[in-house]
Design a protein around this motif. Sequence first.
Motif, PDB file in Angstrom:
ATOM      1  N   TRP A  11       0.858  -1.183   0.000  1.00 13.57           N
ATOM      2  CA  TRP A  11       0.000   0.000   0.000  1.00 13.57           C
ATOM      3  C   TRP A  11       0.897   1.237   0.000  1.00 13.57           C
ATOM      4  O   TRP A  11       1.959   1.224   0.629  1.00 13.57           O
ATOM      5  N   CYS A  16      -2.316   3.770   4.570  1.00 15.15           N
ATOM      6  CA  CYS A  16      -2.301   2.810   5.674  1.00 15.15           C
ATOM      7  C   CYS A  16      -2.897   3.456   6.914  1.00 15.15           C
ATOM      8  O   CYS A  16      -2.375   4.433   7.441  1.00 15.15           O
ATOM      9  N   MET A  20      -8.369   0.211   5.481  1.00 16.65           N
ATOM     10  CA  MET A  20      -7.483   0.285   4.326  1.00 16.65           C
ATOM     11  C   MET A  20      -8.115  -0.372   3.101  1.00 16.65           C
ATOM     12  O   MET A  20      -8.891  -1.311   3.221  1.00 16.65           O
ATOM     13  N   TRP A 134       4.964  -6.125   9.307  1.00 14.99           N
ATOM     14  CA  TRP A 134       4.804  -4.873   8.578  1.00 14.99           C
ATOM     15  C   TRP A 134       6.162  -4.221   8.393  1.00 14.99           C
ATOM     16  O   TRP A 134       7.029  -4.320   9.255  1.00 14.99           O
TER      17      TRP A 134
END
Length: 193
Positions: A11, A16, A20, A134
Amino acid sequence: MSEQTEPRRWWPDFLCDECMPEPKEDPTAWLEIRNGTIVLGRLIDEDGGFNFEGIALTAGQVVEMDYCDFLGTRDVFLKEDGAFEVEDVPPEGFTQCWNRDEAESCADNLLELVASEREVDTSARTIDVGFVRWGHELFAVTLQDGKPGFDPVPPNASLHCHACGVVSTNGKCDCTRSDTNTRRAFRAEPAEA
């Protein structure tokens, strides 16, 4: 580091948030040419979902793209006394976990997740926990043969913030003059010898 079990999902950083849009498997899939301009993150959903015209970019600008790697699941056995056991070792390097039956149950670690689950239900039970990693990467926008793309920005590259004029090798600028759309408007400059 644990291996991802599904393709990496991408993304633009500015998209984010808690709510989303669907990810893309290639960060360049977020780029398009619209009316002769490179646009990042354009979302038009005729069914009333996300609607965003994206942000205009030029070749050479540097943008931050966030990614998420799905690292698998583990059964977590919650005991009535508050203790818990994990089916197997949690994936190395995970940055978030959640009860897959409760998407809103996201936590940064298992202790936090179990404490959150205990606030709702103290009974003994098994929950299916998902694990993700992440991260983010910086990319320079390219335009070749009319097609927009990305080149990875090396970790030691100098970046110039067009909002405040600061040149830094520390990644994105968080200057107060940068807003959400311009904060990532850097140009990769060759590092001085």
